[in-house]
Design a protein around this motif. Structure first.
Motif, PDB file in Angstrom:
ATOM      1  N   ALA A  35       0.916  -1.344   0.357  1.00 33.98           N
ATOM      2  CA  ALA A  35       0.112   0.166   0.009  1.00 33.98           C
ATOM      3  C   ALA A  35       0.968   1.243   0.007  1.00 33.98           C
ATOM      4  CB  ALA A  35      -1.149   0.486   1.324  1.00 33.98           C
ATOM      5  N   GLN A  36       2.073   0.979   1.471  1.00 32.96           N
ATOM      6  CA  GLN A  36       2.729   2.524   1.189  1.00 32.96           C
ATOM      7  C   GLN A  36       3.544   2.417  -0.504  1.00 32.96           C
ATOM      8  OE1 GLN A  36       6.502   1.965   2.853  1.00 32.96           O
ATOM      9  NE2 GLN A  36       5.590   4.029   4.053  1.00 32.96           N
ATOM     10  N   ALA A  37       4.054   1.505  -1.055  1.00 27.33           N
ATOM     11  CA  ALA A  37       5.284   1.630  -2.456  1.00 27.33           C
ATOM     12  C   ALA A  37       3.714   2.516  -3.338  1.00 27.33           C
ATOM     13  CB  ALA A  37       5.403   0.260  -2.870  1.00 27.33           C
ATOM     14  N   ILE A  38       2.967   1.364  -3.482  1.00 28.32           N
ATOM     15  CA  ILE A  38       1.338   2.248  -4.765  1.00 28.32           C
ATOM     16  C   ILE A  38       1.482   3.721  -4.362  1.00 28.32           C
ATOM     17  CG2 ILE A  38      -0.564   1.879  -5.293  1.00 28.32           C
ATOM     18  CD1 ILE A  38      -0.861  -0.874  -4.596  1.00 28.32           C
ATOM     19  N   THR A  39       1.350   4.030  -3.384  1.00 31.06           N
ATOM     20  CA  THR A  39       0.766   5.063  -2.690  1.00 31.06           C
ATOM     21  C   THR A  39       1.797   6.380  -3.303  1.00 31.06           C
ATOM     22  OG1 THR A  39      -0.578   4.686  -1.095  1.00 31.06           O
ATOM     23  CG2 THR A  39       0.135   6.720  -0.605  1.00 31.06           C
ATOM     24  N   GLU A  40       3.285   5.875  -2.850  1.00 32.17           N
ATOM     25  CA  GLU A  40       3.834   6.877  -2.722  1.00 32.17           C
ATOM     26  C   GLU A  40       4.448   6.830  -4.666  1.00 32.17           C
ATOM     27  OE1 GLU A  40       7.503   5.604  -0.798  1.00 32.17           O
ATOM     28  OE2 GLU A  40       6.801   6.135   1.320  1.00 32.17           O
TER      29      GLU A  40
ATOM     30  N   GLY B  38       2.011  10.370  -3.552  1.00 30.66           N
ATOM     31  CA  GLY B  38       0.987  10.745  -2.573  1.00 30.66           C
ATOM     32  C   GLY B  38       1.605  10.107  -1.079  1.00 30.66           C
ATOM     33  N   THR B  39       1.054  10.356   0.276  1.00 37.19           N
ATOM     34  CA  THR B  39       1.598   9.955   2.043  1.00 37.19           C
ATOM     35  C   THR B  39       0.850   8.953   1.721  1.00 37.19           C
ATOM     36  OG1 THR B  39       0.848  11.798   2.807  1.00 37.19           O
ATOM     37  CG2 THR B  39       2.834  11.506   1.358  1.00 37.19           C
ATOM     38  N   ILE B  40       0.978   8.496   3.286  1.00 41.00           N
ATOM     39  CA  ILE B  40       0.141   6.842   4.100  1.00 41.00           C
ATOM     40  C   ILE B  40       0.898   7.198   5.349  1.00 41.00           C
ATOM     41  CG2 ILE B  40       1.377   4.973   3.227  1.00 41.00           C
ATOM     42  CD1 ILE B  40      -1.395   2.954   3.499  1.00 41.00           C
ATOM     43  N   ALA B  41      -0.207   7.460   6.698  1.00 40.16           N
ATOM     44  CA  ALA B  41       0.566   7.674   7.569  1.00 40.16           C
ATOM     45  C   ALA B  41      -0.411   6.515   8.684  1.00 40.16           C
ATOM     46  CB  ALA B  41       0.559   8.959   7.659  1.00 40.16           C
ATOM     47  N   VAL B  42      -0.199   6.608   9.595  1.00 39.57           N
ATOM     48  CA  VAL B  42      -0.834   5.732  10.656  1.00 39.57           C
ATOM     49  C   VAL B  42      -0.842   6.790  12.391  1.00 39.57           C
ATOM     50  CG1 VAL B  42       0.662   3.952  11.475  1.00 39.57           C
ATOM     51  CG2 VAL B  42      -2.060   3.755  11.399  1.00 39.57           C
ATOM     52  N   GLU B  43      -2.407   6.633  12.564  1.00 41.71           N
ATOM     53  CA  GLU B  43      -1.994   7.095  14.213  1.00 41.71           C
ATOM     54  C   GLU B  43      -3.327   5.921  14.780  1.00 41.71           C
ATOM     55  OE1 GLU B  43      -4.434  11.037  14.477  1.00 41.71           O
ATOM     56  OE2 GLU B  43      -2.423  12.172  13.117  1.00 41.71           O
ATOM     57  N   SER B  44      -2.809   5.655  15.657  1.00 36.77           N
ATOM     58  CA  SER B  44      -3.710   4.929  16.885  1.00 36.77           C
ATOM     59  C   SER B  44      -2.940   5.077  17.889  1.00 36.77           C
ATOM     60  CB  SER B  44      -2.964   3.651  16.492  1.00 36.77           C
ATOM     61  OG  SER B  44      -3.600   2.110  17.465  1.00 36.77           O
ATOM     62  N   GLU B  45      -4.387   4.453  18.834  1.00 35.69           N
ATOM     63  CA  GLU B  45      -4.453   4.477  20.115  1.00 35.69           C
ATOM     64  C   GLU B  45      -5.727   3.778  20.680  1.00 35.69           C
ATOM     65  OE1 GLU B  45      -7.844   8.308  20.021  1.00 35.69           O
ATOM     66  OE2 GLU B  45      -6.094   8.519  20.810  1.00 35.69           O
ATOM     67  N   PRO B  46      -5.324   3.006  21.961  1.00 35.68           N
ATOM     68  CA  PRO B  46      -6.508   2.017  22.177  1.00 35.68           C
ATOM     69  C   PRO B  46      -7.990   2.634  22.029  1.00 35.68           C
ATOM     70  CG  PRO B  46      -5.305   1.771  24.255  1.00 35.68           C
ATOM     71  CD  PRO B  46      -4.645   3.617  22.986  1.00 35.68           C
ATOM     72  N   GLY B  47      -8.479   1.895  21.229  1.00 39.46           N
ATOM     73  CA  GLY B  47     -10.251   1.538  20.632  1.00 39.46           C
ATOM     74  C   GLY B  47     -10.170   2.978  19.321  1.00 39.46           C
ATOM     75  N   ARG B  48      -9.102   2.909  18.875  1.00 39.83           N
ATOM     76  CA  ARG B  48      -9.272   3.670  17.098  1.00 39.83           C
ATOM     77  C   ARG B  48      -7.733   4.040  16.963  1.00 39.83           C
ATOM     78  NH1 ARG B  48     -11.886   7.577  14.257  1.00 39.83           N
ATOM     79  NH2 ARG B  48     -10.765   9.306  13.548  1.00 39.83           N
TER      80      ARG B  48
ATOM     81  N   PHE C 247      -5.741   4.407   9.431  1.00 36.76           N
ATOM     82  CA  PHE C 247      -5.105   4.789   8.504  1.00 36.76           C
ATOM     83  C   PHE C 247      -5.182   5.748   7.272  1.00 36.76           C
ATOM     84  CE2 PHE C 247      -3.567   0.819   9.795  1.00 36.76           C
ATOM     85  CZ  PHE C 247      -1.965   0.961   9.763  1.00 36.76           C
ATOM     86  N   GLU C 248      -4.148   6.728   7.059  1.00 40.36           N
ATOM     87  CA  GLU C 248      -4.783   8.134   5.777  1.00 40.36           C
ATOM     88  C   GLU C 248      -3.691   7.973   4.576  1.00 40.36           C
ATOM     89  OE1 GLU C 248      -5.336  11.983   7.514  1.00 40.36           O
ATOM     90  OE2 GLU C 248      -3.853  12.439   6.597  1.00 40.36           O
ATOM     91  N   VAL C 249      -4.617   8.263   3.707  1.00 35.62           N
ATOM     92  CA  VAL C 249      -3.616   8.147   2.519  1.00 35.62           C
ATOM     93  C   VAL C 249      -3.969   9.462   1.968  1.00 35.62           C
ATOM     94  CG1 VAL C 249      -3.768   6.778  -0.157  1.00 35.62           C
ATOM     95  CG2 VAL C 249      -3.714   5.352   1.963  1.00 35.62           C
ATOM     96  N   ARG C 250      -3.096  10.310   1.804  1.00 37.96           N
ATOM     97  CA  ARG C 250      -3.418  11.105   0.390  1.00 37.96           C
ATOM     98  C   ARG C 250      -3.110  11.212  -0.666  1.00 37.96           C
ATOM     99  NH1 ARG C 250      -4.040  15.751   3.407  1.00 37.96           N
ATOM    100  NH2 ARG C 250      -4.531  15.777   5.832  1.00 37.96           N
ATOM    101  N   LEU C 251      -4.086  11.388  -1.564  1.00 35.04           N
ATOM    102  CA  LEU C 251      -3.275  11.494  -2.898  1.00 35.04           C
ATOM    103  C   LEU C 251      -3.856  12.853  -3.532  1.00 35.04           C
ATOM    104  CD1 LEU C 251      -4.535   8.043  -4.110  1.00 35.04           C
ATOM    105  CD2 LEU C 251      -2.265   8.610  -3.902  1.00 35.04           C
ATOM    106  N   PRO C 252      -2.802  12.892  -4.815  1.00 35.61           N
ATOM    107  CA  PRO C 252      -3.045  14.511  -5.400  1.00 35.61           C
ATOM    108  C   PRO C 252      -4.239  14.665  -6.085  1.00 35.61           C
ATOM    109  CG  PRO C 252      -0.965  13.236  -5.803  1.00 35.61           C
ATOM    110  CD  PRO C 252      -1.459  12.854  -5.401  1.00 35.61           C
ATOM    111  N   ALA C 253      -5.484  15.371  -6.416  1.00 33.04           N
ATOM    112  CA  ALA C 253      -6.965  14.810  -6.730  1.00 33.04           C
ATOM    113  C   ALA C 253      -6.594  15.418  -8.239  1.00 33.04           C
ATOM    114  CB  ALA C 253      -8.018  16.136  -5.453  1.00 33.04           C
TER     115      ALA C 253
END
Length: 479
Positions: free
Chosen positions: A451-456, A460-470, A473-479
């Protein structure tokens, strides 16, 4: 607030200037003190001579010769301009006193001034007395003659004027000289540090190069003129050249090794596809026959087929990563992300009913330019990742929105979250997150890497934010 650090040039100029200024101060103080001491010694000599004449020794004429000023006492020698004399009787009465002005006239001393002179020791040693008024400070000496106290003195105005004039001259000359020295030091230091500036420029340009991946060339080198081993800067420049040479050799070796490994993976993956397809075909053929077989044989053929299918998927993933690493171009066409998101959630819901799948998209269609099949793979991998690593009953939400010039796709779940110990290597190939989420044996650990290789590859970019209960994964692509 941290004070801004000074450059080496400023430090050298300011430091040298301060030392020069201190040298001027010490020299000036020593000169002024020496001159004042010399002039006071001369004044004390004149005071002693004046005291000797005042007591009438051998009837000498006034120092320096010359006639008596008008109004002078005919019984004693004439007074020099700027001097005073006083004769105090044994009973305390003032027999004679006076101060000779610059025009030669004498002025009688006041009672307060006479009182100050009475306190002068009579051992002929000159001492300083401030008579106040228009007279100011005097060097005076006293002696006893026939029961009377004779006091003679000379004004310190000439000494003060001389030292004051010298102080002004020294301050002016030192200031001009210091200014010239600072300018000269600035030019000299700037010229002397030019080789160091050139070496620093090379280091700064090299520091801006991206050395983390790919074929890297470091053309910058320190010029031969700045690599003279006989100088400090030359040794730094020579060492920097050697360091850059070693770095470039190491980067070239790394790139060669990566290229070889990438070619090996691509070739091996390509060659393994045919035998794996054959294994699956023979397993399916054996299971499709009506020939009797034991339960163990039936289960073995079923496992052979499933593992061959899993190995084929793994080989396809490795081949895709190898091609993406090699910079293989992707198709460039308009892709409707909104329709792609709808299809992905629909497929996930059909494949797994134990999770709650939700879709959150805007009413407007959002499109990007790229390879539709690969983008579908990105979304499918993120949804499969949420399915694989979260327990049953978890809510997984796929949202799509436009933010400025970017299309933002988010996959959020209400699972237990990602273990912080594996968060930094989550997108590494064959990364495992067993401690963070429940994971079955079917995961290869390549989904997020793909997923990261295809996005880049789509810019684009791919990032993740995580905490217990949430976890998001966020993918940003040029629109």
């Amino acid at each position: 607030m941290t004070r801004a650090r000074w450059t080496l040039r400023r430090t050298l100029v300011v430091g040298a200037s301060v030392l020069v200024a201190l040298a001027f101060v010490v020299m000036s103080l020593a000169t002024i003190v020496a001159l004042r001491s010399f002039t006071l010694d001369r004044l004390d000599q004149q005071v002693s001579e004046g005291l000797s004449f005042a007591v009438g020794r051998d009837g000498f004429s006034p120092p320096g010769g010359g006639s008596r000023p008008s109004g002078a006492d005919d019984d004693g020698p004439a007074q020099r301009v700027g001097t005073l004399q006083a004769v105090i009787g044994g009973d305390g009465t003032v027999e004679r006193s006076g101060y000779t002005r610059a025009d030669g006239t004498q002025v009688a001393l006041s009672e307060e001034q006479i009182a100050l002179l009475r306190a002068v020791p009579t051992d002929r040693t000159p001492t300083t007395v401030d008579l106040g008024g228009d007279l100011g400070a005097f060097r005076v000496a006293a002696a006893v003659d026939d029961g009377s106290t004779v006091v003679a003195g000379s004004s310190q105005s000439d000494v003060t004027a001389t030292t004051s004039a010298l102080t002004v001259i020294l301050v002016a000359v030192s200031a001009v000289t210091l200014l010239i020295a600072v300018l000269g030091l600035s030019l000299f230091v700037r010229r002397s540090l030019r080789p160091l500036d050139r070496v620093a420029g090379v280091a700064q340009r090299v520091s801006t190069l991206s050395l983390s991946a790919g074929s890297v060339d470091i053309p910058d080198r320190v010029e031969p003129a700045d690599t003279d081993a006989a100088t400090e800067v030359g040794r730094v420049g020579s060492s920097l050249n050697e360091l850059l040479g070693h770095v470039q050799s190491s980067l070239a070796a790394r790139q060669h090794s990566e290229d070889q490994l990438r070619r090996f993976i691509a070739d091996a993956s390509h060659e393994l596809r045919t035998p794996l397809a054959s294994i699956r075909g023979y397993a399916q053929l054996s299971l499709g026959e009506d020939a009797p077989m034991t339960p163990t044989q039936a289960r073995s053929f079923d496992r052979i087929e499933s593992e061959a299918r899993r190995m084929a998927s793994l080989v396809d993933d490795l081949l895709l990563l190898a091609r993406l690493d090699a910079g293989q171009p992707l198709r460039r066409e308009e892709v409707e992300l909104t329709l792609l998101a709808v299809d992905a959630v629909t497929d996930a819901q059909a494949a797994d009913a134990t999770h709650e799948w939700r879709l959150d998209v805007t009413d407007d269609l959002i499109s990007v330019t790229g390879d539709e099949n690969r983008l579908r793979q990105v979304v499918a991998n993120l949804l499969r990742n949420a399915q694989t690593h979260t327990p049953a009953g978890t809510t997984v939400t796929l949202s799509l929105a436009r933010e400025g010039a970017e299309a933002v796709l988010r996959v959020a779940d209400t699972g237990p979250g990602i273990d912080p110990g594996v968060a930094d290597r989550l997108f590494d190939r064959f990364a495992r997150a067993d401690d963070a989420r429940n994971r079955d044996a079917g995961s290869t650990g390549l989904g997020l890497s793909i997923a990261q290789a295809i996005t880049e590859a789509h810019g684009g970019t791919i990032a993740v934010e995580s905490e217990p209960g949430r976890t998001v994964f966020e993918v940003r692509l040029p629109a």
